[in-house]
Every structure is written in structure tokens, then in C-alpha cells.
Motif scaffolding. Structure first.
Motif, PDB file in Angstrom:
ATOM      1  N   HIS B 333      16.590   8.055   2.466  1.00 30.71           N
ATOM      2  CA  HIS B 333      15.185   7.896   2.781  1.00 30.71           C
ATOM      3  C   HIS B 333      14.603   6.940   1.854  1.00 30.71           C
ATOM      4  CE1 HIS B 333      15.100  10.076   6.736  1.00 30.71           C
ATOM      5  NE2 HIS B 333      15.254  11.073   5.925  1.00 30.71           N
ATOM      6  N   SER B 334      13.681   5.879   2.363  1.00 29.59           N
ATOM      7  CA  SER B 334      12.978   5.152   1.392  1.00 29.59           C
ATOM      8  C   SER B 334      11.901   6.017   0.560  1.00 29.59           C
ATOM      9  CB  SER B 334      12.427   4.229   2.067  1.00 29.59           C
ATOM     10  OG  SER B 334      11.394   4.308   2.777  1.00 29.59           O
ATOM     11  N   HIS B 335      11.705   5.532  -0.546  1.00 31.64           N
ATOM     12  CA  HIS B 335      10.853   6.286  -1.377  1.00 31.64           C
ATOM     13  C   HIS B 335       9.412   5.198  -1.506  1.00 31.64           C
ATOM     14  CE1 HIS B 335      13.656   9.465  -3.503  1.00 31.64           C
ATOM     15  NE2 HIS B 335      13.244   9.489  -2.024  1.00 31.64           N
ATOM     16  N   HIS B 336       9.555   4.093  -1.646  1.00 25.76           N
ATOM     17  CA  HIS B 336       8.434   3.252  -1.932  1.00 25.76           C
ATOM     18  C   HIS B 336       8.191   2.031  -0.884  1.00 25.76           C
ATOM     19  CE1 HIS B 336      10.070   5.019  -5.780  1.00 25.76           C
ATOM     20  NE2 HIS B 336       9.011   5.214  -5.819  1.00 25.76           N
ATOM     21  N   ILE B 337       7.081   1.877  -0.749  1.00 27.35           N
ATOM     22  CA  ILE B 337       6.445   0.478  -0.229  1.00 27.35           C
ATOM     23  C   ILE B 337       5.795  -0.189  -1.411  1.00 27.35           C
ATOM     24  CG2 ILE B 337       4.699  -0.334   1.695  1.00 27.35           C
ATOM     25  CD1 ILE B 337       4.468   2.757   2.451  1.00 27.35           C
ATOM     26  N   ALA B 338       6.708  -1.315  -1.492  1.00 28.34           N
ATOM     27  CA  ALA B 338       6.392  -2.363  -2.584  1.00 28.34           C
ATOM     28  C   ALA B 338       5.707  -3.581  -2.294  1.00 28.34           C
ATOM     29  CB  ALA B 338       7.443  -2.521  -3.340  1.00 28.34           C
ATOM     30  N   ILE B 339       4.759  -3.866  -3.269  1.00 29.38           N
ATOM     31  CA  ILE B 339       3.986  -5.051  -2.949  1.00 29.38           C
ATOM     32  C   ILE B 339       3.520  -5.760  -4.249  1.00 29.38           C
ATOM     33  CG2 ILE B 339       1.892  -6.336  -2.007  1.00 29.38           C
ATOM     34  CD1 ILE B 339       1.410  -4.148  -0.426  1.00 29.38           C
ATOM     35  N   GLY B 340       4.289  -6.903  -4.373  1.00 30.13           N
ATOM     36  CA  GLY B 340       4.058  -7.799  -5.805  1.00 30.13           C
ATOM     37  C   GLY B 340       2.923  -8.604  -5.804  1.00 30.13           C
ATOM     38  N   PHE B 341       2.276  -8.684  -6.762  1.00 33.47           N
ATOM     39  CA  PHE B 341       0.941  -9.469  -7.030  1.00 33.47           C
ATOM     40  C   PHE B 341       1.183 -10.177  -8.417  1.00 33.47           C
ATOM     41  CE2 PHE B 341      -0.996  -6.287  -4.332  1.00 33.47           C
ATOM     42  CZ  PHE B 341      -1.454  -7.070  -3.545  1.00 33.47           C
ATOM     43  N   ASN B 342       0.331 -11.218  -8.480  1.00 33.47           N
ATOM     44  CA  ASN B 342      -0.096 -11.842  -9.757  1.00 33.47           C
ATOM     45  C   ASN B 342      -0.725 -11.121 -10.514  1.00 33.47           C
ATOM     46  OD1 ASN B 342       1.801 -14.260  -9.280  1.00 33.47           O
ATOM     47  ND2 ASN B 342       0.273 -14.921  -7.893  1.00 33.47           N
ATOM     48  N   TRP B 343      -0.797 -11.237 -11.992  1.00 34.04           N
ATOM     49  CA  TRP B 343      -1.611 -10.451 -12.620  1.00 34.04           C
ATOM     50  C   TRP B 343      -2.948 -10.282 -12.490  1.00 34.04           C
ATOM     51  CZ3 TRP B 343      -0.231  -6.690 -15.621  1.00 34.04           C
ATOM     52  CH2 TRP B 343      -0.990  -6.105 -16.870  1.00 34.04           C
ATOM     53  N   ASP B 344      -3.679 -11.479 -12.361  1.00 34.97           N
ATOM     54  CA  ASP B 344      -5.122 -11.300 -11.964  1.00 34.97           C
ATOM     55  C   ASP B 344      -5.426 -11.606 -10.532  1.00 34.97           C
ATOM     56  OD1 ASP B 344      -6.638 -10.525 -14.436  1.00 34.97           O
ATOM     57  OD2 ASP B 344      -5.536 -12.522 -15.114  1.00 34.97           O
ATOM     58  N   GLN B 345      -4.513 -11.372  -9.474  1.00 30.46           N
ATOM     59  CA  GLN B 345      -4.508 -11.556  -8.181  1.00 30.46           C
ATOM     60  C   GLN B 345      -5.475 -10.607  -7.623  1.00 30.46           C
ATOM     61  OE1 GLN B 345      -0.939 -12.268  -5.820  1.00 30.46           O
ATOM     62  NE2 GLN B 345      -1.816 -12.363  -4.079  1.00 30.46           N
ATOM     63  N   GLU B 346      -6.397 -10.848  -6.862  1.00 22.18           N
ATOM     64  CA  GLU B 346      -7.247  -9.747  -6.475  1.00 22.18           C
ATOM     65  C   GLU B 346      -6.927  -9.061  -5.059  1.00 22.18           C
ATOM     66  OE1 GLU B 346     -11.375 -10.809  -6.341  1.00 22.18           O
ATOM     67  OE2 GLU B 346     -11.646 -10.467  -8.483  1.00 22.18           O
ATOM     68  N   PHE B 347      -7.102  -7.920  -4.834  1.00 18.93           N
ATOM     69  CA  PHE B 347      -6.860  -7.291  -3.442  1.00 18.93           C
ATOM     70  C   PHE B 347      -7.823  -6.390  -3.374  1.00 18.93           C
ATOM     71  CE2 PHE B 347      -4.767  -3.615  -5.582  1.00 18.93           C
ATOM     72  CZ  PHE B 347      -4.114  -3.792  -6.626  1.00 18.93           C
ATOM     73  N   ALA B 348      -8.189  -6.077  -2.125  1.00 17.20           N
ATOM     74  CA  ALA B 348      -9.340  -5.181  -1.672  1.00 17.20           C
ATOM     75  C   ALA B 348      -9.138  -3.850  -2.154  1.00 17.20           C
ATOM     76  CB  ALA B 348      -9.759  -5.291  -0.194  1.00 17.20           C
ATOM     77  N   VAL B 349     -10.045  -3.099  -2.398  1.00 16.72           N
ATOM     78  CA  VAL B 349      -9.710  -1.662  -2.797  1.00 16.72           C
ATOM     79  C   VAL B 349      -9.459  -0.744  -1.530  1.00 16.72           C
ATOM     80  CG1 VAL B 349     -11.316   0.359  -3.122  1.00 16.72           C
ATOM     81  CG2 VAL B 349     -11.285  -1.458  -4.856  1.00 16.72           C
ATOM     82  N   LEU B 350      -9.966  -1.612  -0.338  1.00 16.69           N
ATOM     83  CA  LEU B 350      -9.698  -0.711   1.026  1.00 16.69           C
ATOM     84  C   LEU B 350      -8.192  -0.768   1.395  1.00 16.69           C
ATOM     85  CD1 LEU B 350     -12.477  -1.709   3.481  1.00 16.69           C
ATOM     86  CD2 LEU B 350     -11.820   0.596   2.532  1.00 16.69           C
TER      87      LEU B 350
END
Lengths: 131, 394
Positions: B333-350
Motif C-alpha cells: 500500500h502507498s504511504h505517502h501523497i507527495a507534492i514538490g514545491f520550490n523553496w519559497d513557493q507559497e501554498f494555502a494553509v487550507l
């Protein structure tokens, strides 16, 4: 999706009371935490106030014992970056003069409708909890 | 080197052996996207080709350098335009070789099947013939019996009426039964009959047409002889059989289907599935050749997780970039849902709330990572990764 769409009123309860205080209050009264304190840390160019406290029971089944937790208050309207997380972990290590940064912090997301949700942010890759 | 065919900006692998190597050696799964010709009305079980993610291609071609890119459209054009007579000859020879190979694998089984089929057919015919003779005989007997009944009307004992005449076309079940009166009439006939020999002389006592009777008699004897001789032939020595087999093989698979020169028609165009043909060479990259390249952010997290031994598959199912499996996805079974960002790339707290909640609901961690763009960071500390889970309260 812009999180700013979720902002509903111009002046909110959050403007009246600092979010770290609201989180501390919520932890003490709703989740029965004890020994709540605040801790100022340097994160990049700004200061972040985080809370420390002791929960009434183990938070995670894999925890060895009840220990002091670091709580990072943020607002749901905010944005976040990986860099900021790194700063928080490094900052706690610095502020507490610890040998290493904590394994995890509890991120407290605060809304203006009185809801506060809590998420573990683990430093590094961990296996998901078993149950 | 594994060829990755670029078709419409997507990287495809057409060879099953390559798919295996990718999975076992390089932990690259890809996604099977071809329909199965036998069951085309479903899309749960898919077949070749295998589509790779841009990150897979980046890893295999530009990082590990174990695969190369093929401009699929250009490869097709060249395969058609540069196809020489020699190539055609080669293709035919290859096909012939494969045919022969296949034939060698199956000829013995085919021969056995043929022999068995012939045997069944022969037995059936023999059976039919026997029954016909029997019937013929019993018909004769009927005639005799009726005469006798008329002659000895006051005879004691069970005298049953003769069985009705059975027309030729009817099923032969009835003809199996011996008439009850038979034993009284001709014991010899009953006995010999079982051995396939029919002696008719004793049974024929009627005053009917002598000519016809003789004819019947001759016919019956002839047939009987034939059956006997066939049985003898059946046990003929193996030499004859092997000769027979040889003759059959030569007839069925004439070796003379040689590849002759003559007019060379271009056979079906070399397809990407047939990688054994020599049109597979790294081709000059055309200007229109579009190779999908991943973003730095997504490739960094892909590489980080791949380095740690994870198998990565597309993550859209769980609202991420990748789903990470600790071993082969068929076993774990998979253990992780992964997302890669840049160091200062913003994403919503939501997004943290949504990802964390969804991940916890499906027993996974929502994993976010980025590479530290600072220049004074040690190489091993460069990639920072954080795993988010619901805290279990609030």
C-alpha cells in the motif's frame, strides 16, 4: 484557489485577540492541555510566536510518553511555504538551545468562526500511523 | 539501453522486457495505457504500451542515462522510406524462421491429434458397418422365422413375434438386441458374430429368391473381411506410421515455402512493438520533437523519494503530484501523497488542512518537500521534507 476568498468580514475576532492567545486558550479549555507558554522564534526575516504545552495524554500511538509539544498558530487565510516550516524547526532548536530540532510541531489552523484544527507536521519522512 | 518512444509529447514503452527491467531494476512503474485486444470493452486491466511520467523520463534518460528517446513519428517515416529489398528479405527470413520454430514446437502434438481424430472416425465407421450387417442379417432371419412359425404353428415355448423391420435411416439401437428366437435357430451365428465373422449359410433356409440371398451373403462376407483386414492394418508396425507421419508433415508444412527473390512487396510497416527490427536507432531529433520535461520542484521530490527506494506513481487520485509506495505497488500500500514545491513557493494553509485530512483518511501522510535554495547549505541537508498528518484532535 485563493484562500483569501474565505475571508468573510473586515474586522474579525482574530483582529481583537492574537491567534497564539486564542490557540492557547483553546488548548487549555477544550483539549485540557497544561503548562501553556509562548515562545518567540526567529524565522527568516520575521518573528513567529509559537506555543508550548503539555497534552493530557499521548497524542500519537507511537509516542513513547507524554512530552512537551510545540504548537504553531496560523490563520487559514494565510499562505505557507516549505521554507517557513524549515525556519520554524530550526528556530525552535535555536530558541531552546536544543541539540536537534524537534521531531514534530503541531500546526494550529485558526479560523474566524471559532474552529481550530490541529495537524502534525513531522520533520522528514515518516510512516503513516497504523490505525 | 531502453527506447522510449515519444508520441504526441508522451513517453511510451512498447516492449514487455523493457517494462520488466524498468520496474525491477529502476523502480519505475509507469502506467499501462493500451487496451487488451481480447477484451477491448473495459479499462481496468490495460496492456502495452506503458506511459511514463515526465519525471520517469527525466530520471531514465537524463539522469541515469539508461534509456534514450525515439521520435516515434520520424521513426515511422524512416522505417517506411528507407526500407530496402534486403530489409524485406531479412524480415521474411525472420518470419520464416519464427514459423518453423513454432511448427517445431507443435508438430508432434498436432500429429497425435490427427491420429486420434482419424482413429475415432475409423471406429465410428466400423461400428456403423457392423450394425448395418447385423441388421441385414436379422432381416434375413426374420424371413426364416416367419416361415418356421407358419410351419410349426403348434410349437410349444415362447414364440415371440419377430421384431419389426427397421428402416435403414433409423437409429441402430434396436438392432443391438438379438431376437429371442435366435438361440434356437442358429447358435453358431450368434457366437461367431461377436468376433466380427458372420456365417450366413445356416440361417438362410427360405425359399425366396435364391439370387438375392447369394448376393447378400457375398456382401456380408466381403464386408466382414474388410473389417478384419482393417483391424490388422491398425496394428501395423511403427515404421509405417512414422512414414505416414513424414508424408503428412511434408504435405502440411512444405519446406519449399522458401524465401525467393522475385518481387519484393514491403510487408506491414515496422511497428514500435517489434523492437527486434533494426530500425531502432537513436534518431536525429527533429525540431518538432517535443520531449516532456518536469518542473524542477516536482522532479526534486520525485528524485528524493526515488533515491530512498520508493516507487512513484501519478498522484492525482489523492490530490498530489505522486503517490509513493515503499515497494512494488502490486505488493504494497502507498504511504505517502507527495507534492514538490520550490523553496519559497507559497501554498494555502487550507491546502495543508485538505491534504492532511484526506491523507489521514486513506492512511497516508501528506508529504511536502522543497530544495533549500540557500548557498551555504550542506548537500545532504539541501532537501527538506515534511510529513503532515491530522493530530487526532480538533
Amino acid at each position: 484557489m485563493s484562500s483569501r476568498n474565505f475571508q468573510r468580514s473586515v474586522t474579525t475576532a482574530l483582529d481583537v485577540m492574537a491567534i497564539e492567545d486564542r490557540v492557547a486558550e483553546n488548548l487549555v479549555h477544550q483539549h485540557l492541555w497544561t503548562n501553556l507558554k509562548s515562545l518567540n522564534i526567529r524565522a527568516a526575516e520575521s518573528n513567529i510566536v509559537i506555543c508550548t504545552g503539555v497534552p493530557p495524554a499521548k497524542l500519537h500511538p507511537d509516542d513513547y510518553e507524554i512530552s512537551e509539544e510545540y504548537v504553531l498558530p496560523v490563520r487559514t487565510e494565510q499562505n505557507w511555504t516549505v521554507h517557513q516550516w524549515a525556519c520554524v524547526f530550526d528556530g525552535i532548536k535555536e530558541a531552546t538551545n536544543a541539540e536537534a530540532s524537534p521531531r514534530r510541531v503541531v500546526m494550529a489552523m485558526v479560523t474566524e468562526d471559532s474552529t481550530i484544527v490541529y495537524y502534525f507536521v513531522n520533520n522528514g519522512l515518516i510512516r503513516p500511523r497504523k490505525n | 539501453m531502453i527506447p522510449i518512444n515519444i508520441v504526441g509529447g508522451r513517453g511510451l514503452v512498447f516492449d514487455l522486457d523493457h517494462v520488466k527491467v524498468l520496474r525491477e531494476k529502476y523502480h519505475v512503474c509507469g502506467t499501462l495505457i493500451g487496451i487488451l485486444p481480447q477484451i477491448p470493452q473495459q479499462n481496468v486491466f490495460m496492456g502495452l504500451p506503458l506511459e511514463l511520467m515526465p519525471e520517469d523520463i527525466e530520471l531514465l534518460v537524463f539522469d541515469l542515462k539508461v534509456a534514450y528517446l525515439v521520435d516515434d513519428s520520424e521513426a515511422h517515416k524512416q522505417a517506411v522510406s528507407k526500407f530496402t529489398k534486403e530489409d524485406a528479405k531479412e524480415v521474411r527470413a525472420e518470419r520464416h524462421r519464427q514459423e518453423q520454430e513454432q511448427f517445431e514446437r507443435h508438430k508432434d502434438v498436432m500429429w497425435e491429434r490427427r491420429v486420434a481424430a482419424l482413429e475415432i472416425k475409423r471406429r465410428k465407421e466400423q461400428e456403423k458397418e457392423k450394425k448395418r450387417l447385423e441388421k441385414l442379417k436379422s432381416e434375413k432371419r426374420d424371413g426364416t422365422e416367419q416361415d418356421q412359425v407358419v410351419a410349426n404353428g403348434d410349437q410349444a415355448g415362447p414364440v415371440e413375434p419377430a421384431p419389426p423391420r427397421i428402416p435403414e435411416t433409423e437409429t441402430t439401437k434396436a438392432s443391438h438386441q438379438e431376437p429371442a428366437t435366435d438361440s434356437r435357430d442358429n447358435l453358431t451365428s450368434a457366437n461367431t458374430e461377436k468376433q466380427g465373422k458372420v456365417t450366413v449359410t445356416t440361417t438362410i433356409k427360405t425359399e425366396g429368391n435364391i439370387e438375392t440371398e447369394r448376393e447378400v451373403k457375398v456382401e456380408i462376407i466381403e464386408k466382414t473381411e474388410r473389417i478384419e483386414s482393417e483391424e490388422e492394418k491398425n496394428s501395423a508396425d511403427e515404421e509405417v506410421i512414422s512414414l505416414e507421419k513424414q508424408r503428412w508433415l511434408e504435405k502440411t508444412f512444405p519446406e519449399s515455402q522458401q524465401i525467393t527473390g522475385g518481387t519484393v512487396t514491403i510487408p506491414s510497416v515496422t511497428t514500435p512493438t517489434n523492437s527486434s527490427l533494426k530500425t531502432y536507432k537513436p534518431l536525429a531529433v527533429q525540431e518538432s520533437f517535443f520531449v516532456p520535461r518536469p518542473s524542477k520542484a516536482s522532479y526534486n521530490i520525485y528524485k528524493e523519494l526515488h533515491k530512498k527506494g520508493f516507487f512513484l506513481t501519478p498522484g492525482l487520485r489523492f490530490g498530489g503530484q505522486f503517490v509513493a509506495y515503499p515497494g512494488d505497488p502490486l505488493r504494497f500500500h502507498s504511504h505517502h501523497i507527495a507534492i514538490g514545491f520550490n523553496w519559497d513557493q507559497e501554498f494555502a494553509v487550507l491546502d495543508i488542512v485538505g491534504g492532511g485530512r484526506l491523507g489521514t483518511a486513506v492512511k497516508k501522510c501528506w508529504v511536502v518537500g522543497a530544495e533549500d535554495s540557500g548557498c551555504d547549505v550542506k548537500e545532504e541537508d539541501k532537501y527538506r521534507i515534511f510529513s503532515v498528518e491530522w493530530a487526532g484532535f480538533g
